[in-house]
Scaffold this active site. Structure first.
Site, PDB file in Angstrom:
ATOM      1  N   GLY A   4      -0.131  -7.874  10.708  1.00 51.10           N
ATOM      2  CA  GLY A   4       1.037  -9.138  11.154  1.00 51.10           C
ATOM      3  C   GLY A   4       0.953 -11.358  10.982  1.00 51.10           C
ATOM      4  O   GLY A   4      -0.208 -10.762  11.104  1.00 51.10           O
ATOM      5  N   GLN A  27      -7.650 -10.011  14.240  1.00 52.00           N
ATOM      6  CA  GLN A  27      -8.135 -10.564  14.832  1.00 52.00           C
ATOM      7  C   GLN A  27      -7.623 -10.481  16.509  1.00 52.00           C
ATOM      8  O   GLN A  27      -8.260 -11.882  17.626  1.00 52.00           O
ATOM      9  CB  GLN A  27      -7.094 -11.716  14.497  1.00 52.00           C
ATOM     10  CG  GLN A  27      -7.830 -12.077  12.774  1.00 52.00           C
ATOM     11  CD  GLN A  27      -6.532 -12.965  12.124  1.00 52.00           C
ATOM     12  OE1 GLN A  27      -5.272 -13.182  12.436  1.00 52.00           O
ATOM     13  NE2 GLN A  27      -7.283 -12.972  10.780  1.00 52.00           N
ATOM     14  N   GLU A  57      -5.919   0.105   4.602  1.00 49.14           N
ATOM     15  CA  GLU A  57      -4.005   1.723   4.108  1.00 49.14           C
ATOM     16  C   GLU A  57      -4.114   1.423   3.269  1.00 49.14           C
ATOM     17  O   GLU A  57      -3.624   1.742   2.235  1.00 49.14           O
ATOM     18  CB  GLU A  57      -3.461   0.705   5.194  1.00 49.14           C
ATOM     19  CG  GLU A  57      -2.609   0.327   5.046  1.00 49.14           C
ATOM     20  CD  GLU A  57      -3.399  -1.120   5.944  1.00 49.14           C
ATOM     21  OE1 GLU A  57      -4.506  -1.308   6.040  1.00 49.14           O
ATOM     22  OE2 GLU A  57      -2.446  -2.157   5.775  1.00 49.14           O
ATOM     23  N   PRO A  76      30.045  11.612  -8.160  1.00 45.66           N
ATOM     24  CA  PRO A  76      29.510   9.960  -8.014  1.00 45.66           C
ATOM     25  C   PRO A  76      28.084  10.078  -9.256  1.00 45.66           C
ATOM     26  O   PRO A  76      28.072   9.563 -10.130  1.00 45.66           O
ATOM     27  CB  PRO A  76      28.505  10.261  -6.906  1.00 45.66           C
ATOM     28  CG  PRO A  76      29.614  11.357  -6.195  1.00 45.66           C
ATOM     29  CD  PRO A  76      29.429  12.137  -6.293  1.00 45.66           C
ATOM     30  N   HIS A 126      -7.508  -4.565   5.026  1.00 44.12           N
ATOM     31  CA  HIS A 126      -6.759  -3.339   4.554  1.00 44.12           C
ATOM     32  C   HIS A 126      -7.045  -2.273   3.960  1.00 44.12           C
ATOM     33  O   HIS A 126      -6.431  -2.054   2.812  1.00 44.12           O
ATOM     34  CB  HIS A 126      -4.997  -3.797   4.553  1.00 44.12           C
ATOM     35  CG  HIS A 126      -4.111  -5.277   4.789  1.00 44.12           C
ATOM     36  ND1 HIS A 126      -3.740  -4.976   5.647  1.00 44.12           N
ATOM     37  CD2 HIS A 126      -5.089  -6.307   4.825  1.00 44.12           C
ATOM     38  CE1 HIS A 126      -3.171  -6.434   6.082  1.00 44.12           C
ATOM     39  NE2 HIS A 126      -3.999  -7.346   5.697  1.00 44.12           N
ATOM     40  N   TYR A 184      11.683  -6.790   6.968  1.00 39.92           N
ATOM     41  CA  TYR A 184      12.684  -6.563   7.334  1.00 39.92           C
ATOM     42  C   TYR A 184      13.828  -6.199   6.320  1.00 39.92           C
ATOM     43  O   TYR A 184      14.300  -5.795   5.922  1.00 39.92           O
ATOM     44  CB  TYR A 184      13.729  -7.617   8.754  1.00 39.92           C
ATOM     45  CG  TYR A 184      13.623  -7.634   9.993  1.00 39.92           C
ATOM     46  CD1 TYR A 184      14.012  -6.513  10.286  1.00 39.92           C
ATOM     47  CD2 TYR A 184      12.385  -8.712  10.067  1.00 39.92           C
ATOM     48  CE1 TYR A 184      13.183  -6.621  11.618  1.00 39.92           C
ATOM     49  CE2 TYR A 184      12.102  -8.047  11.857  1.00 39.92           C
ATOM     50  CZ  TYR A 184      12.392  -6.604  12.350  1.00 39.92           C
ATOM     51  OH  TYR A 184      11.834  -6.866  13.859  1.00 39.92           O
ATOM     52  N   GLY A 243      10.714   6.013  -6.117  1.00 38.88           N
ATOM     53  CA  GLY A 243       9.624   5.638  -6.705  1.00 38.88           C
ATOM     54  C   GLY A 243       8.713   7.206  -6.298  1.00 38.88           C
ATOM     55  O   GLY A 243       7.733   6.804  -6.772  1.00 38.88           O
ATOM     56  N   LYS A 282      29.071  17.737  -3.929  1.00 39.46           N
ATOM     57  CA  LYS A 282      30.709  16.955  -5.134  1.00 39.46           C
ATOM     58  C   LYS A 282      29.056  16.317  -5.734  1.00 39.46           C
ATOM     59  O   LYS A 282      28.410  15.546  -5.626  1.00 39.46           O
ATOM     60  CB  LYS A 282      30.796  15.374  -4.038  1.00 39.46           C
ATOM     61  CG  LYS A 282      32.192  16.239  -3.053  1.00 39.46           C
ATOM     62  CD  LYS A 282      32.920  17.306  -3.718  1.00 39.46           C
ATOM     63  CE  LYS A 282      33.960  17.740  -3.299  1.00 39.46           C
ATOM     64  NZ  LYS A 282      34.675  18.644  -3.226  1.00 39.46           N
ATOM     65  N   THR A 283      29.591  16.692  -7.306  1.00 43.71           N
ATOM     66  CA  THR A 283      29.181  15.943  -8.739  1.00 43.71           C
ATOM     67  C   THR A 283      29.784  14.293  -9.251  1.00 43.71           C
ATOM     68  O   THR A 283      28.746  14.513  -9.942  1.00 43.71           O
ATOM     69  CB  THR A 283      28.838  16.868  -9.586  1.00 43.71           C
ATOM     70  OG1 THR A 283      30.013  16.844  -9.991  1.00 43.71           O
ATOM     71  CG2 THR A 283      27.728  18.192  -9.004  1.00 43.71           C
ATOM     72  N   CYS A 336      -6.421  -6.356   9.930  1.00 46.33           N
ATOM     73  CA  CYS A 336      -5.825  -7.066   9.804  1.00 46.33           C
ATOM     74  C   CYS A 336      -5.374  -8.035  11.187  1.00 46.33           C
ATOM     75  O   CYS A 336      -6.793  -8.782  12.014  1.00 46.33           O
ATOM     76  CB  CYS A 336      -5.094  -7.465   8.494  1.00 46.33           C
ATOM     77  SG  CYS A 336      -5.268  -9.106   8.136  1.00 46.33           S
TER      78      CYS A 336
HETATM   79  N1  GLN Z   1      -2.113 -13.416   9.896  1.00 44.23           N
HETATM   80  C1  GLN Z   1      -3.354 -13.156   9.891  1.00 44.23           C
HETATM   81  C2  GLN Z   1      -3.904 -14.416   9.079  1.00 44.23           C
HETATM   82  O1  GLN Z   1      -3.312 -14.178   7.771  1.00 44.23           O
HETATM   83  C3  GLN Z   1      -3.470 -11.671   9.633  1.00 44.23           C
HETATM   84  C4  GLN Z   1      -2.554 -11.631   8.074  1.00 44.23           C
HETATM   85  C5  GLN Z   1      -2.410  -9.696   8.709  1.00 44.23           C
HETATM   86  O2  GLN Z   1      -2.628  -8.846   9.184  1.00 44.23           O
HETATM   87  N2  GLN Z   1      -2.273  -9.147   7.188  1.00 44.23           N
HETATM   88  O3  GLN Z   1      -4.687 -14.079   8.925  1.00 44.23           O
END
Ligand code: GLN
Length: 534
Positions: free
Chosen positions: A356, A387, A511, A192, A509, A56, A20, A189-190, A383
């Site tokens: 999350g 909350q 970010e 691979p 978000h 994960y 990437g 080592k080449t 997010c």
């Molecule tokens: N779980 C929360 C929602 O669905 C926040 C989602 C998140 O942080 N992206 O609203």
């Protein structure tokens, strides 16, 4: 430019070599020469998109402005190229099959037996070319996920073979491999690499350019050997040595004329080498920073390298634009509690509360937020983080015992965060959230509007739950203000506590919208507040 050119980036030997970053860096170099470039990622897994994947499994889920839940490599493409990607930039095996099966059900194949070759490969080829057909781009770079030789990537590799045959000079393959150093033998080592190229050749593809990932600089004789045994011109063997930051990779490749070699192979004049001034300035500022800002990231996936990729990069960019080094401290939210928060977080100049889903680690986020609020430590909630700021305020300031989000507790007496009306009947998990860019109007004078220097912004979303407007007055009267809202729906997008130095939560978000040459203003403002707090 007359014809769109297609560049494929494949990988061999092992995964996680940074295809990437190589794709994004090459894109950057071509863009710096004035070409219009886009990059897409093809992922060989069956999921329709990574939206349903656990971090994960697959690290962060990135979101495009048009609301596609995408592979995190699209984040790199945007950060490097500073142009948006869309749903067309990320295709999975699942999407290819879904589309072929839909066509089959509609009778589009006119009674033919539907097969991997030609029907799946044709669909892959159609998707590769989709971005090129409108002549919007001079170069379409396609990164093929996975490693050459995997069963699941075979149809993609076969499609690359066919496209190389069909497009001739307008299509090349860049293959990324690994050259390990065996310390006991004191040798690189080449083998691979040779094996991996052989595998590609067996599938009918002669790579045009090889990029050798290596921990230390390789000597010319190694490059010569690889060129000879892999049937590649010597100047087309490029090495990608480990560098302190991914943002140096374009310059590493430019110094070896990778872009010039590729242009020549595709029959194009290279012309003068671009200066990359803006890019270099960013790196110089990074190198020149001597003071450090310490940011604590509180989340439940902190042990995973890529779970908060875009947040990490946004913080890094923001620190550089504030001429500081970023010292990022990761706090596992399950390990933070009311008893240890002050001690654990004491050295932090600012805290970021991560996004999350679900209950796990949520109490630790409340404890961190309470510590920040009561001690006036700059705090940024993203997010779910936003909350949590709302819930913590409800519980500890408004006295609403057991206030919660209905995501965590359906029976809470105070549903301060609740399901959006349009989400109530949704049963399908994939792609069913509020996704992509939405308008937000910011209150004049708020920290957020000061950061953006404007009152109308657009940021990307990925959530189901929202601030419950029934409680708005109570929150505002007690000092937590709703300073950003969606102009059409009135959904609360930004909250802040104005009497604190910097305490801002955003439902969106930011970010996903921060690039090397265009850092997100809210991150820059947060990091500045953290620096001022030192
Ligand atoms: N779980 C929360 C929602 O669905 C926040 C989602 C998140 O942080 N992206 O609203």
């Amino acid at each position: 430019m007359a014809d769109t050119k297609y560049i494929f980036v494949t990988g061999g030997v092992v995964s996680s070599l940074g295809k990437g970053i190589v794709a994004a860096s090459l894109g950057k170099l071509l863009q710096a020469r004035g070409y219009k470039v886009t990059i897409q990622k093809f992922d060989p897994y069956i999921n329709i998109d990574p939206g349903t994947l656990n971090p994960y499994e697959h690290g962060e889920c990135y979101v495009t402005f048009d609301g596609h839940e995408a592979d995190l490599d699209l984040g790199h493409y945007e950060r490097f190229l500073n142009i948006p990607t869309t749903r067309a930039n990320n295709i999975t095996t699942g999407r290819i099959y879904q589309s072929v099966i839909d066509k089959e059900r509609k009778g589009d194949y006119l009674g033919k037996t539907v097969q991997v070759v030609p029907h799946i490969t044709d669909e892959i080829k159609r998707n590769v070319k989709l971005l090129g057909t409108k002549k919007q781009f001079d170069f379409v770079i396609t990164e093929i996920g996975g490693t050459v030789g995997d069963i699941e990537s075979l149809p993609f590799i076969e499609s690359v073979r066919q496209l190389k045959w069909e497009l001739g000079k307008n299509c090349i393959c860049v293959h990324l491999t690994y050259v390990p150093y065996i310390a006991a033998a004191k040798e690189y080592k080449t083998k691979p690499t040779q094996h991996s190229v052989k595998q590609l050749q067996e599938l009918g593809i002669q790579p045009d350019v090889l990029v050798l990932r290596t921990e230390h600089l390789l000597k010319q004789d190694i490059l010569h050997k690889v060129a000879l045994f892999c049937n590649v011109a010597e100047d087309a063997v490029i090495q990608s040595v480990d560098v302190p930051t991914i943002y140096e990779v374009p310059l590493v490749l430019q110094r070896q004329n990778m872009d010039v070699t590729i242009l020549r192979k595709m029959g194009l004049e290279a012309g003068p080498t671009p200066g990359m001034e803006e890019w270099k300035k960013f790196l110089e500022r990074k190198a020149g920073a001597t003071l450090t800002v310490r940011i604590g990231l509180v989340g439940k996936y902190v042990e995973l390298q890529d779970a908060y990729k875009s947040i990490d990069e946004s913080l890094l960019q923001a620190a550089i634009y504030n001429d500081h080094k970023l010292e990022l401290h990761l706090f596992h939210s399950e390990k933070v509690n009311e008893g240890n928060a002050a001690k654990l977080l004491a050295g932090m100049d600012g805290l970021l509360i991560a996004p999350g889903f679900g209950q796990r680690g949520i109490e630790g986020k409340f404890a961190a937020i309470r510590y920040a609020r009561e001690n006036d430590v700059p705090c940024f909630g993203v997010c779910l983080g936003m909350q949590c700021m709302v819930i913590e305020f409800a519980r500890n300031v408004l006295g609403m015992e057991d206030a919660n989000s209905t995501e965590m507790d359906r029976t809470t007496p105070y549903k301060v965060i609740d399901l959006m009306e349009e989400q109530k009947n949704v049963t399908n998990m994939g792609g069913s959230m509020r996704l992509g860019a939405y308008e937000c109007t910011l209150k004049k004078g708020s920290k957020a509007s000061q950061a953006y220097h404007k009152e109308h912004i657009q940021e990307r979303h990925r959530h189901r739950f929202e601030f419950n407007n029934q409680y708005r007055e109570q929150f505002e009267a007690a000092g937590m203000k709703c300073v950003g809202e969606n102009p059409e729906t009135g959904l609360v997008e930004v909250i802040e506590i104005p009497r604190l130095k910097w305490f801002v939560g955003v439902q969106y978000h930011p970010e996903y919208n921060s690039t090397v040459v265009n850092p997100n203003p809210l991150f820059v403002s947060f990091v500045k507040a953290a620096i001022d707090n030192k």
